[in-house]
Write an enzyme that holds these catalytic residues in place. Structure first.
Site, PDB file in Angstrom:
ATOM      1  N   LEU A   1       6.912 -14.922  -2.624  1.00  0.00           N
ATOM      2  CA  LEU A   1       7.454 -14.142  -3.730  1.00  0.00           C
ATOM      3  C   LEU A   1       8.745 -14.755  -4.267  1.00  0.00           C
ATOM      4  O   LEU A   1       8.967 -14.797  -5.475  1.00  0.00           O
ATOM      5  CB  LEU A   1       7.710 -12.700  -3.272  1.00  0.00           C
ATOM      6  CG  LEU A   1       6.449 -11.870  -3.037  1.00  0.00           C
ATOM      7  CD1 LEU A   1       6.766 -10.624  -2.219  1.00  0.00           C
ATOM      8  CD2 LEU A   1       5.803 -11.476  -4.372  1.00  0.00           C
TER       9      LEU A   1
ATOM     10  N   ARG B   1       9.833  -4.614   5.869  1.00  0.00           N
ATOM     11  CA  ARG B   1       9.980  -3.816   7.092  1.00  0.00           C
ATOM     12  C   ARG B   1       8.779  -4.020   8.025  1.00  0.00           C
ATOM     13  O   ARG B   1       7.647  -4.220   7.594  1.00  0.00           O
ATOM     14  CB  ARG B   1      10.200  -2.331   6.774  1.00  0.00           C
ATOM     15  CG  ARG B   1       8.975  -1.548   6.299  1.00  0.00           C
ATOM     16  CD  ARG B   1       8.469  -0.635   7.402  1.00  0.00           C
ATOM     17  NE  ARG B   1       7.276   0.097   7.034  1.00  0.00           N
ATOM     18  CZ  ARG B   1       6.050  -0.384   7.132  1.00  0.00           C
ATOM     19  NH1 ARG B   1       5.844  -1.607   7.537  1.00  0.00           N
ATOM     20  NH2 ARG B   1       5.001   0.362   6.806  1.00  0.00           N
TER      21      ARG B   1
ATOM     22  N   ARG C   1      -2.680   9.460  15.696  1.00  0.00           N
ATOM     23  CA  ARG C   1      -3.221  10.212  14.552  1.00  0.00           C
ATOM     24  C   ARG C   1      -4.653   9.779  14.231  1.00  0.00           C
ATOM     25  O   ARG C   1      -5.501  10.584  13.890  1.00  0.00           O
ATOM     26  CB  ARG C   1      -2.305   9.965  13.351  1.00  0.00           C
ATOM     27  CG  ARG C   1      -2.234  11.118  12.406  1.00  0.00           C
ATOM     28  CD  ARG C   1      -1.088  11.052  11.400  1.00  0.00           C
ATOM     29  NE  ARG C   1      -1.041   9.863  10.587  1.00  0.00           N
ATOM     30  CZ  ARG C   1      -0.004   9.027  10.539  1.00  0.00           C
ATOM     31  NH1 ARG C   1       1.049   9.266  11.276  1.00  0.00           N
ATOM     32  NH2 ARG C   1      -0.022   7.970   9.766  1.00  0.00           N
TER      33      ARG C   1
ATOM     34  N   LYS D   1      -0.544   9.605  -7.496  1.00  0.00           N
ATOM     35  CA  LYS D   1      -0.923  10.629  -6.514  1.00  0.00           C
ATOM     36  C   LYS D   1      -0.632  12.012  -7.107  1.00  0.00           C
ATOM     37  O   LYS D   1       0.209  12.131  -8.002  1.00  0.00           O
ATOM     38  CB  LYS D   1      -0.093  10.431  -5.231  1.00  0.00           C
ATOM     39  CG  LYS D   1      -0.580   9.265  -4.391  1.00  0.00           C
ATOM     40  CD  LYS D   1      -0.105   9.409  -2.952  1.00  0.00           C
ATOM     41  CE  LYS D   1      -0.838   8.415  -2.074  1.00  0.00           C
ATOM     42  NZ  LYS D   1      -0.461   8.531  -0.664  1.00  0.00           N
TER      43      LYS D   1
ATOM     44  N   HIS E   1      -0.401  -0.654  -4.566  1.00  0.00           N
ATOM     45  CA  HIS E   1      -0.463  -1.062  -3.158  1.00  0.00           C
ATOM     46  C   HIS E   1      -1.535  -2.133  -2.979  1.00  0.00           C
ATOM     47  O   HIS E   1      -2.692  -1.910  -3.333  1.00  0.00           O
ATOM     48  CB  HIS E   1      -0.833   0.121  -2.254  1.00  0.00           C
ATOM     49  CG  HIS E   1       0.248   1.150  -2.135  1.00  0.00           C
ATOM     50  ND1 HIS E   1       0.226   2.148  -1.200  1.00  0.00           N
ATOM     51  CD2 HIS E   1       1.395   1.327  -2.820  1.00  0.00           C
ATOM     52  CE1 HIS E   1       1.311   2.904  -1.328  1.00  0.00           C
ATOM     53  NE2 HIS E   1       2.029   2.421  -2.314  1.00  0.00           N
TER      54      HIS E   1
ATOM     55  N   GLU F   1       0.930  -5.115   4.038  1.00  0.00           N
ATOM     56  CA  GLU F   1       0.847  -4.165   2.923  1.00  0.00           C
ATOM     57  C   GLU F   1       1.959  -4.490   1.937  1.00  0.00           C
ATOM     58  O   GLU F   1       3.136  -4.496   2.308  1.00  0.00           O
ATOM     59  CB  GLU F   1       0.995  -2.721   3.406  1.00  0.00           C
ATOM     60  CG  GLU F   1       0.745  -1.741   2.260  1.00  0.00           C
ATOM     61  CD  GLU F   1       1.075  -0.294   2.606  1.00  0.00           C
ATOM     62  OE1 GLU F   1       0.135   0.469   2.883  1.00  0.00           O
ATOM     63  OE2 GLU F   1       2.261   0.056   2.598  1.00  0.00           O
TER      64      GLU F   1
HETATM   65  P1  0O2 Z   1       6.544   3.875   5.423  1.00  0.00           P
HETATM   66  O1  0O2 Z   1       7.572   3.977   6.466  1.00  0.00           O
HETATM   67  O2  0O2 Z   1       7.129   3.835   4.030  1.00  0.00           O
HETATM   68  O3  0O2 Z   1       5.581   2.737   5.655  1.00  0.00           O
HETATM   69  P2  0O2 Z   1      -1.789   5.315   5.600  1.00  0.00           P
HETATM   70  O4  0O2 Z   1      -1.645   3.893   5.106  1.00  0.00           O
HETATM   71  O5  0O2 Z   1      -2.959   5.468   6.505  1.00  0.00           O
HETATM   72  O6  0O2 Z   1      -0.504   5.840   6.194  1.00  0.00           O
HETATM   73  P3  0O2 Z   1      -2.681   6.052   3.045  1.00  0.00           P
HETATM   74  O7  0O2 Z   1      -2.592   7.337   2.293  1.00  0.00           O
HETATM   75  O8  0O2 Z   1      -3.985   5.371   3.097  1.00  0.00           O
HETATM   76  O9  0O2 Z   1      -2.081   6.308   4.467  1.00  0.00           O
HETATM   77  O10 0O2 Z   1      -1.690   4.986   2.520  1.00  0.00           O
HETATM   78  P4  0O2 Z   1      -1.106   4.763   1.101  1.00  0.00           P
HETATM   79  O11 0O2 Z   1      -1.540   5.775   0.133  1.00  0.00           O
HETATM   80  O12 0O2 Z   1      -1.406   3.334   0.776  1.00  0.00           O
HETATM   81  O13 0O2 Z   1       0.464   4.978   1.355  1.00  0.00           O
HETATM   82  C1  0O2 Z   1       1.136   4.396   2.400  1.00  0.00           C
HETATM   83  C2  0O2 Z   1       2.610   4.179   2.086  1.00  0.00           C
HETATM   84  O14 0O2 Z   1       2.882   4.371   0.682  1.00  0.00           O
HETATM   85  C3  0O2 Z   1       3.528   5.168   2.783  1.00  0.00           C
HETATM   86  O15 0O2 Z   1       3.834   4.635   4.014  1.00  0.00           O
HETATM   87  C4  0O2 Z   1       4.736   5.203   1.851  1.00  0.00           C
HETATM   88  O16 0O2 Z   1       5.544   4.052   2.029  1.00  0.00           O
HETATM   89  C5  0O2 Z   1       4.087   5.099   0.498  1.00  0.00           C
HETATM   90  N1  0O2 Z   1       3.735   6.414  -0.047  1.00  0.00           N
HETATM   91  C6  0O2 Z   1       2.486   6.893  -0.207  1.00  0.00           C
HETATM   92  N2  0O2 Z   1       2.518   8.122  -0.748  1.00  0.00           N
HETATM   93  C7  0O2 Z   1       3.807   8.431  -0.956  1.00  0.00           C
HETATM   94  C8  0O2 Z   1       4.477   9.574  -1.501  1.00  0.00           C
HETATM   95  O17 0O2 Z   1       3.874  10.548  -1.904  1.00  0.00           O
HETATM   96  N3  0O2 Z   1       5.837   9.520  -1.533  1.00  0.00           N
HETATM   97  C9  0O2 Z   1       6.550   8.444  -1.095  1.00  0.00           C
HETATM   98  N4  0O2 Z   1       7.880   8.496  -1.189  1.00  0.00           N
HETATM   99  N5  0O2 Z   1       5.949   7.355  -0.561  1.00  0.00           N
HETATM  100  C10 0O2 Z   1       4.588   7.339  -0.488  1.00  0.00           C
HETATM  101  P5  0O2 Z   1       4.265   5.536   5.255  1.00  0.00           P
HETATM  102  O18 0O2 Z   1       3.488   5.066   6.420  1.00  0.00           O
HETATM  103  O19 0O2 Z   1       4.176   6.987   4.895  1.00  0.00           O
HETATM  104  O20 0O2 Z   1       5.754   5.219   5.503  1.00  0.00           O
END
Ligand code: 0O2
Length: 222
Positions: free
Chosen positions: A36, A58, A71, A127, A135, A154
């Site tokens: 990047l 991170r 989980r 969302k 993503h 990711e």
């Molecule tokens: P961290 O510490 O930021 O990494 P999963 O990947 O299984 O946890 P999902 O829903 O398939 O769940 O993943 P998705 O939708 O790709 O989202 C994963 C990450 O996107 C989250 O990581 C957050 O960083 C961010 N994210 C997703 N939705 C939201 C939201 O509504 N608000 C905010 N502020 N961030 C969001 P983690 O693991 O939650 O935390």
């Protein structure tokens, strides 16, 4: 790993191979970060403009990997973490404008050593709470003493405005989860809409200044 190690080593950081595991994911973050950085510098050299505002990296903590494995009802082992968790390595690319997000994503994913595993476009399809970001789940090769290994990373790409909203929303949810009411949810979503509208207006100004009129000629002449 022996049966005893697998069943009695409760925490990931107590299990054999933990240091190698961390090293591989840290290296994958470095690889993506360097890619990047080179892309943004190349873009700046060619176009006198840098689409990347800043990058945050991170590595998921062992505790948070363990929580996610619980989980998902998976074994809490290093092989299981490798197999079931794809956001151990995370890189967040904060761009100036929405078009930059897509430009940077394209520049990164068109590199032939990058494999795109999945893409979730929460900008085109936000969302329900208003969260917006692009993503990408990619695999990047990491070259080690005994060959290379493809590590998932990711990559979250978003604008400064999306990042502002997501950071504050995350803090509120994390610290004040018990106080979040339906009204707060509605208000947070409304803020996300205001922020998306701001992105649109700023993009329009940027396009008028950089991509139209006199400046554009200078821009492409470089
Ligand atoms: P961290 O510490 O930021 O990494 P999963 O990947 O299984 O946890 P999902 O829903 O398939 O769940 O993943 P998705 O939708 O790709 O989202 C994963 C990450 O996107 C989250 O990581 C957050 O960083 C961010 N994210 C997703 N939705 C939201 C939201 O509504 N608000 C905010 N502020 N961030 C969001 P983690 O693991 O939650 O935390």
């Amino acid at each position: 790993m022996t049966w005893v190690e697998k069943n009695f080593a409760r925490h990931l950081d107590e299990q054999p191979g933990f240091d190698e595991f961390v090293h591989e994911y840290k290296s994958a973050i470095k690889e993506v970060d360097t890619k990047l950085e080179i892309l943004s510098e190349d873009f700046a050299v060619r176009h006198d403009y840098n689409p990347i505002h800043h990058i945050v990296k991170r590595l998921k903590t062992p505790v948070s990997i363990e929580e996610k494995l619980h989980r998902l009802e998976c074994d809490v082992t290093i092989p299981s973490a490798r197999e079931n968790i794809y956001d151990i390595a995370g890189v967040r690319v904060v761009c100036n404008f929405v078009e930059d997000v897509y430009d940077v994503a394209k520049m990164l994913t068109s590199q032939n050593d990058i494999k795109v595993i999945s893409e979730k476009d929460y900008i085109k399809n936000p969302k329900p709470n208003g969260y917006r970001s692009l993503h990408l789940l990619i695999k990047v090769p990491v070259f080690l003493l005994d060959g290379h290994i493809d590590i998932p990373v990711e990559v979250q790409l978003r604008t400064v405005a999306m990042d502002f909203w997501a950071s504050l929303e995350h803090q509120l949810r994390y610290k004040k989860a018990n106080h979040i009411t339906a009204t707060t949810d509605i208000e947070l979503k409304a803020c996300a809409e205001v922020s998306a509208n701001l992105d649109k207006r700023m993009q329009k100004i940027f396009n008028e200044l950089y991509k139209g009129g006199e400046y554009r000629e200078n821009y492409w002449d470089v």
